[in-house]
Design a protein around this motif. Structure first.
Motif, PDB file in Angstrom:
ATOM      1  N   UNK A  49      82.553  91.719 -68.995  1.00  0.00           N
ATOM      2  CA  UNK A  49      82.713  90.317 -69.376  1.00  0.00           C
ATOM      3  C   UNK A  49      81.902  89.387 -68.495  1.00  0.00           C
ATOM      4  N   UNK A  50      81.918  89.657 -67.189  1.00  0.00           N
ATOM      5  CA  UNK A  50      81.137  88.820 -66.273  1.00  0.00           C
ATOM      6  C   UNK A  50      79.642  88.967 -66.539  1.00  0.00           C
ATOM      7  N   UNK A  51      79.190  90.167 -66.874  1.00  0.00           N
ATOM      8  CA  UNK A  51      77.772  90.387 -67.154  1.00  0.00           C
ATOM      9  C   UNK A  51      77.346  89.659 -68.427  1.00  0.00           C
ATOM     10  N   UNK A  52      78.187  89.697 -69.444  1.00  0.00           N
ATOM     11  CA  UNK A  52      77.852  88.993 -70.691  1.00  0.00           C
ATOM     12  C   UNK A  52      77.747  87.494 -70.438  1.00  0.00           C
ATOM     13  N   UNK A  53      78.705  86.941 -69.720  1.00  0.00           N
ATOM     14  CA  UNK A  53      78.682  85.505 -69.448  1.00  0.00           C
ATOM     15  C   UNK A  53      77.504  85.149 -68.536  1.00  0.00           C
ATOM     16  N   UNK A  54      77.259  85.978 -67.511  1.00  0.00           N
ATOM     17  CA  UNK A  54      76.203  85.671 -66.536  1.00  0.00           C
ATOM     18  C   UNK A  54      74.807  85.787 -67.127  1.00  0.00           C
ATOM     19  N   UNK A  55      74.632  86.569 -68.183  1.00  0.00           N
ATOM     20  CA  UNK A  55      73.295  86.665 -68.786  1.00  0.00           C
ATOM     21  C   UNK A  55      73.100  85.671 -69.926  1.00  0.00           C
ATOM     22  N   UNK A  56      74.148  85.377 -70.664  1.00  0.00           N
ATOM     23  CA  UNK A  56      74.021  84.500 -71.829  1.00  0.00           C
ATOM     24  C   UNK A  56      73.996  83.023 -71.449  1.00  0.00           C
ATOM     25  N   UNK A  57      74.829  82.638 -70.523  1.00  0.00           N
ATOM     26  CA  UNK A  57      74.934  81.221 -70.169  1.00  0.00           C
ATOM     27  C   UNK A  57      73.634  80.646 -69.593  1.00  0.00           C
ATOM     28  N   UNK A  58      72.972  81.294 -68.640  1.00  0.00           N
ATOM     29  CA  UNK A  58      71.718  80.715 -68.137  1.00  0.00           C
ATOM     30  C   UNK A  58      70.624  80.622 -69.207  1.00  0.00           C
ATOM     31  N   UNK A  59      70.570  81.625 -70.105  1.00  0.00           N
ATOM     32  CA  UNK A  59      69.562  81.573 -71.170  1.00  0.00           C
ATOM     33  C   UNK A  59      69.842  80.403 -72.106  1.00  0.00           C
ATOM     34  N   UNK A  60      71.086  80.173 -72.420  1.00  0.00           N
ATOM     35  CA  UNK A  60      71.442  79.068 -73.309  1.00  0.00           C
ATOM     36  C   UNK A  60      71.178  77.722 -72.634  1.00  0.00           C
ATOM     37  N   UNK A  61      71.538  77.613 -71.365  1.00  0.00           N
ATOM     38  CA  UNK A  61      71.314  76.356 -70.639  1.00  0.00           C
ATOM     39  C   UNK A  61      69.808  76.068 -70.513  1.00  0.00           C
ATOM     40  N   UNK A 121      63.983  73.917 -76.365  1.00  0.00           N
ATOM     41  CA  UNK A 121      63.346  74.983 -77.149  1.00  0.00           C
ATOM     42  C   UNK A 121      64.393  75.931 -77.723  1.00  0.00           C
ATOM     43  N   UNK A 122      65.646  75.560 -77.627  1.00  0.00           N
ATOM     44  CA  UNK A 122      66.720  76.442 -78.076  1.00  0.00           C
ATOM     45  C   UNK A 122      66.749  76.513 -79.594  1.00  0.00           C
ATOM     46  N   UNK A 123      66.946  77.722 -80.078  1.00  0.00           N
ATOM     47  CA  UNK A 123      67.081  77.920 -81.518  1.00  0.00           C
ATOM     48  C   UNK A 123      68.561  77.900 -81.871  1.00  0.00           C
ATOM     49  N   UNK A 124      68.831  77.857 -83.151  1.00  0.00           N
ATOM     50  CA  UNK A 124      70.221  77.880 -83.610  1.00  0.00           C
ATOM     51  C   UNK A 124      70.902  79.181 -83.229  1.00  0.00           C
ATOM     52  N   UNK A 125      70.154  80.272 -83.299  1.00  0.00           N
ATOM     53  CA  UNK A 125      70.714  81.575 -82.924  1.00  0.00           C
ATOM     54  C   UNK A 125      71.087  81.627 -81.451  1.00  0.00           C
ATOM     55  N   UNK A 126      70.251  81.027 -80.606  1.00  0.00           N
ATOM     56  CA  UNK A 126      70.545  81.024 -79.170  1.00  0.00           C
ATOM     57  C   UNK A 126      71.763  80.162 -78.862  1.00  0.00           C
ATOM     58  N   UNK A 127      71.857  79.004 -79.498  1.00  0.00           N
ATOM     59  CA  UNK A 127      72.956  78.090 -79.196  1.00  0.00           C
ATOM     60  C   UNK A 127      74.263  78.596 -79.789  1.00  0.00           C
ATOM     61  N   UNK A 128      74.268  78.850 -81.102  1.00  0.00           N
ATOM     62  CA  UNK A 128      75.529  79.249 -81.741  1.00  0.00           C
ATOM     63  C   UNK A 128      75.893  80.694 -81.411  1.00  0.00           C
TER      64      UNK A 128
END
Length: 126
Positions: free
Chosen positions: A27-39, A46-53
């Motif tokens: 769970x920590x790995x999923x949050x730690x990799x997804x959140x910085x990419x989304x931010x 440059x965020x796409x809908x797939x990245x944000x949603x």
């Protein structure tokens, strides 16, 4: 009474520990990799809908796994604390011999009537 093995020799104890740690780390790995990419994508615009949603969904899943793993670790801690309050039972030689005669195996649970306190109790001075 029946002599129970120590908590660290219990297979369900170790399964709970390993599973809780694995779910917490996942769970920590999923949050730690997804959140910085989304931010980063939102800051650069440059965020796409797939990245944000999709990122929001993955962060929700990751935080749920992280919370479930932490709950498992808290249950493990409570189990260990509760086990420390149970009295330690000291098997007697008569009980061991009687148990060996019944089953022929000395690794089974031993019946005894003698209970020894878990900690050395010092009588209070009066």
């Amino acid at each position: 009474m029946i002599v129970r093995p120590s908590l660290t020799r219990s297979i369900p104890f170790w399964i709970l520990l390993v599973a809780s740690l694995a779910v917490t780390v996942a769970g920590a790995a999923i949050v730690a990799t997804t959140l910085p990419a989304m931010i980063a994508g939102l800051d650069d615009q440059t965020a796409t809908g797939g990245l944000v949603y999709g990122g929001q969904s993955w962060i929700t899943i990751g935080s749920g796994l992280l919370a479930a793993g932490l709950v498992g670790l808290f249950v493990l801690l409570a189990l260990a604390a509760a086990r420390s309050f149970l009295p330690v039972v000291k098997p007697t030689a008569d009980a061991i011999e009687a148990d060996d005669a019944e089953t022929g195996d000395d690794t089974v649970l031993v019946r005894t009537d003698e209970v020894v306190p878990a900690r050395d109790e010092v009588p209070a001075a009066r």
